[in-house]
Design a protein around this motif. Structure first.
Motif, mmCIF file in Angstrom:
data_model
loop_
_atom_site.group_PDB
_atom_site.id
_atom_site.type_symbol
_atom_site.label_atom_id
_atom_site.label_comp_id
_atom_site.label_asym_id
_atom_site.label_seq_id
_atom_site.Cartn_x
_atom_site.Cartn_y
_atom_site.Cartn_z
ATOM 1 N N ASP A 18 0.834 -1.208 0.000
ATOM 2 C CA ASP A 18 0.000 0.000 0.000
ATOM 3 C C ASP A 18 0.865 1.253 0.000
ATOM 4 O OD1 ASP A 18 -2.403 -1.293 -0.101
ATOM 5 O OD2 ASP A 18 -2.815 -1.173 2.036
ATOM 6 N N GLU A 19 1.893 1.244 0.826
ATOM 7 C CA GLU A 19 2.791 2.388 0.895
ATOM 8 C C GLU A 19 3.547 2.566 -0.424
ATOM 9 O OE1 GLU A 19 4.721 5.729 2.216
ATOM 10 O OE2 GLU A 19 3.033 4.673 3.141
ATOM 11 N N ALA A 20 3.982 1.459 -1.015
ATOM 12 C CA ALA A 20 4.689 1.528 -2.293
ATOM 13 C C ALA A 20 3.772 2.091 -3.385
ATOM 14 C CB ALA A 20 5.204 0.143 -2.687
ATOM 15 N N LEU A 21 2.510 1.673 -3.372
ATOM 16 C CA LEU A 21 1.557 2.166 -4.367
ATOM 17 C C LEU A 21 1.279 3.653 -4.164
ATOM 18 C CD1 LEU A 21 -0.036 1.034 -6.757
ATOM 19 C CD2 LEU A 21 -1.946 0.606 -5.197
ATOM 20 N N GLU A 22 1.192 4.074 -2.923
ATOM 21 C CA GLU A 22 0.993 5.492 -2.620
ATOM 22 C C GLU A 22 2.152 6.325 -3.166
ATOM 23 O OE1 GLU A 22 -0.796 8.936 -0.776
ATOM 24 O OE2 GLU A 22 -1.587 6.934 -1.167
ATOM 25 N N ARG A 23 3.366 5.834 -2.998
ATOM 26 C CA ARG A 23 4.531 6.573 -3.489
ATOM 27 C C ARG A 23 4.565 6.597 -5.019
ATOM 28 N NH1 ARG A 23 9.296 4.385 0.626
ATOM 29 N NH2 ARG A 23 8.407 5.280 2.543
ATOM 30 N N ALA A 24 4.168 5.493 -5.631
ATOM 31 C CA ALA A 24 4.100 5.463 -7.093
ATOM 32 C C ALA A 24 3.068 6.463 -7.597
ATOM 33 C CB ALA A 24 3.757 4.057 -7.574
ATOM 34 N N MET A 25 1.947 6.573 -6.897
ATOM 35 C CA MET A 25 0.912 7.526 -7.280
ATOM 36 C C MET A 25 1.465 8.939 -7.286
ATOM 37 S SD MET A 25 -2.756 8.347 -5.442
ATOM 38 C CE MET A 25 -1.989 9.194 -4.040
ATOM 39 N N LEU A 26 2.254 9.295 -6.290
ATOM 40 C CA LEU A 26 2.816 10.640 -6.212
ATOM 41 C C LEU A 26 3.787 10.909 -7.357
ATOM 42 C CD1 LEU A 26 3.389 10.933 -2.353
ATOM 43 C CD2 LEU A 26 1.511 11.888 -3.703
ATOM 44 N N VAL A 27 4.545 9.884 -7.759
ATOM 45 C CA VAL A 27 5.482 10.049 -8.874
ATOM 46 C C VAL A 27 4.723 10.280 -10.182
ATOM 47 C CG1 VAL A 27 7.273 8.933 -10.269
ATOM 48 C CG2 VAL A 27 7.305 8.699 -7.777
ATOM 49 N N PHE A 28 3.719 9.452 -10.452
ATOM 50 C CA PHE A 28 2.918 9.630 -11.671
ATOM 51 C C PHE A 28 2.186 10.974 -11.637
ATOM 52 C CE2 PHE A 28 2.817 4.826 -12.175
ATOM 53 C CZ PHE A 28 3.450 4.823 -13.410
ATOM 54 N N TRP A 29 1.701 11.346 -10.480
ATOM 55 C CA TRP A 29 0.956 12.596 -10.316
ATOM 56 C C TRP A 29 1.849 13.795 -10.638
ATOM 57 C CZ3 TRP A 29 -2.323 13.387 -5.209
ATOM 58 C CH2 TRP A 29 -3.142 14.517 -5.352
ATOM 59 N N GLU A 30 3.079 13.731 -10.188
ATOM 60 C CA GLU A 30 3.997 14.853 -10.396
ATOM 61 C C GLU A 30 4.590 14.888 -11.793
ATOM 62 O OE1 GLU A 30 7.973 16.909 -8.370
ATOM 63 O OE2 GLU A 30 7.132 15.063 -7.523
ATOM 64 N N HIS A 31 4.924 13.723 -12.332
ATOM 65 C CA HIS A 31 5.679 13.680 -13.588
ATOM 66 C C HIS A 31 4.867 13.229 -14.799
ATOM 67 C CE1 HIS A 31 9.403 14.446 -11.444
ATOM 68 N NE2 HIS A 31 9.075 13.499 -10.571
ATOM 69 N N GLY A 32 3.639 12.736 -14.600
ATOM 70 C CA GLY A 32 2.881 12.188 -15.704
ATOM 71 C C GLY A 32 3.336 10.771 -16.024
ATOM 72 N N TYR A 33 2.590 10.104 -16.907
ATOM 73 C CA TYR A 33 2.894 8.700 -17.207
ATOM 74 C C TYR A 33 4.259 8.543 -17.861
ATOM 75 C CZ TYR A 33 2.609 4.036 -19.156
ATOM 76 O OH TYR A 33 2.887 2.727 -19.489
ATOM 77 N N GLU A 34 4.508 9.284 -18.928
ATOM 78 C CA GLU A 34 5.769 9.099 -19.634
ATOM 79 C C GLU A 34 6.945 9.729 -18.897
ATOM 80 O OE1 GLU A 34 5.544 10.001 -23.818
ATOM 81 O OE2 GLU A 34 4.732 7.993 -24.143
ATOM 82 N N GLY A 35 6.682 10.758 -18.100
ATOM 83 C CA GLY A 35 7.756 11.393 -17.349
ATOM 84 C C GLY A 35 8.237 10.583 -16.167
ATOM 85 N N ALA A 36 7.433 9.605 -15.768
ATOM 86 C CA ALA A 36 7.802 8.751 -14.627
ATOM 87 C C ALA A 36 8.620 7.572 -15.151
ATOM 88 C CB ALA A 36 6.548 8.255 -13.910
ATOM 89 N N GLN A 115 -3.752 15.620 -16.170
ATOM 90 C CA GLN A 115 -2.441 15.861 -16.760
ATOM 91 C C GLN A 115 -1.565 14.625 -16.874
ATOM 92 O OE1 GLN A 115 -3.506 18.759 -14.005
ATOM 93 N NE2 GLN A 115 -1.505 19.682 -14.248
ATOM 94 N N GLY A 116 -2.069 13.480 -16.429
ATOM 95 C CA GLY A 116 -1.237 12.279 -16.401
ATOM 96 C C GLY A 116 -0.760 11.816 -17.756
ATOM 97 N N ALA A 117 -1.554 12.045 -18.805
ATOM 98 C CA ALA A 117 -1.165 11.586 -20.145
ATOM 99 C C ALA A 117 -1.918 12.368 -21.212
ATOM 100 C CB ALA A 117 -1.434 10.092 -20.288
ATOM 101 N N LEU A 118 -1.805 13.684 -21.168
ATOM 102 C CA LEU A 118 -2.464 14.495 -22.193
ATOM 103 C C LEU A 118 -1.845 14.260 -23.559
ATOM 104 C CD1 LEU A 118 -3.065 17.920 -20.415
ATOM 105 C CD2 LEU A 118 -4.764 16.207 -21.052
ATOM 106 N N SER A 119 -0.531 14.080 -23.581
ATOM 107 C CA SER A 119 0.153 13.756 -24.839
ATOM 108 C C SER A 119 1.155 12.646 -24.558
ATOM 109 C CB SER A 119 0.869 14.988 -25.404
ATOM 110 O OG SER A 119 1.834 15.467 -24.494
ATOM 111 N N THR A 120 1.130 11.626 -25.385
ATOM 112 C CA THR A 120 2.013 10.483 -25.183
ATOM 113 C C THR A 120 2.509 9.976 -26.529
ATOM 114 O OG1 THR A 120 0.142 8.943 -25.273
ATOM 115 C CG2 THR A 120 0.813 9.699 -23.081
ATOM 116 N N SER A 121 3.571 9.184 -26.476
ATOM 117 C CA SER A 121 4.024 8.485 -27.672
ATOM 118 C C SER A 121 3.103 7.291 -27.903
ATOM 119 C CB SER A 121 5.469 8.015 -27.469
ATOM 120 O OG SER A 121 5.534 7.086 -26.403
ATOM 121 N N ASP A 122 3.352 6.555 -28.967
ATOM 122 C CA ASP A 122 2.514 5.396 -29.276
ATOM 123 C C ASP A 122 2.475 4.404 -28.120
ATOM 124 O OD1 ASP A 122 2.020 6.493 -31.728
ATOM 125 O OD2 ASP A 122 3.442 5.223 -32.821
#
Length: 202
Positions: A18-36, A115-122
């Motif tokens: 649960d804690e690991a998933l919470e931390r992953a959520m913060l990374v995706f939230w801050e950097h977006g899908y491709e930025g993470a 904002q998680g994936a407004l623009s992404t590669s294929d």
């Protein structure tokens, strides 16, 4: 938080999922899908790449789990807002919720779902489609609630529930973008209050 006790090969994982998933959520939230990056995710989660795959799957599978957590956690204000007794109460609670969630000091600003994936590669197209569906689902739930308000006489009979729901969600997404750009909570709440001053606008 509950810790998964056994890995697929029978050894203790040694970390709180649960804690690991919470931390992953913060990374995706801050950097977006491709930025993470995978390296950034595993570092933040405090686990190895092997452990990440064993517990959460690949990056896309991890993101899907993160989005579910976000929906049930930071974005849970939407489900609560839909239970308000009036349509105005629903709209007020939605905008207050998005202002609060997107400007928390201890969290990334903005909205993961916007904002998680407004623009992404294929390679990220499926995640982009996932978030498009996520936003559409939220709008549909609001539309259904506003239709009920029309049927109950809480909204004028000429009200278009679909258009009103689209207005509310578009304004909420705009708040999220402004928050990500550095706008403060008080300023955004003033905007939300102004948007609802002549309710219903449509």
């Amino acid at each position: 938080m509950e810790t998964k006790k056994n890995s697929p090969i029978g050894r203790p994982r040694g970390f709180d999922t649960d804690e690991a998933l919470e931390r992953a959520m913060l990374v995706f939230w801050e950097h977006g899908y491709e930025g993470a990056s995978t390296a950034g995710l595993t570092k933040a989660m405090g686990i190895s790449t092997t452990s990440k795959y064993a517990a959460f799957g690949n990056k896309e599978e991890l993101f899907r789990k993160v989005l579910k957590r976000y929906t049930e956690g930071p974005s849970a204000y939407l489900a609560r807002a839909l239970e308000e007794p009036t349509a105005l109460g629903v709209a007020t609670a939605i905008l207050a919720g998005v202002v609060r969630t997107t400007t928390r000091p201890a969290h990334p600003h903005g909205c993961l779902g916007v904002q998680g994936a407004l623009s992404t590669s294929d390679s990220g197209q499926e995640v982009r489609d996932l978030l498009v569906a996520w936003r559409a689902d939220g709008c549909s739930c609001i539309q259904e609630r506003f239709q009920r308000a029309v049927d109950d006489g809480d909204l004028p009979p000429q009200t278009d529930p679909k258009l009103l729901a689209r207005y509310a969600t578009t304004f909420a997404y705009g708040i999220a973008v402004q928050a990500a750009s550095g706008a403060g909570r008080d300023e955004l709440q003033e905007l939300a209050d102004a948007a609802l001053r002549n309710w219903p606008l449509i």
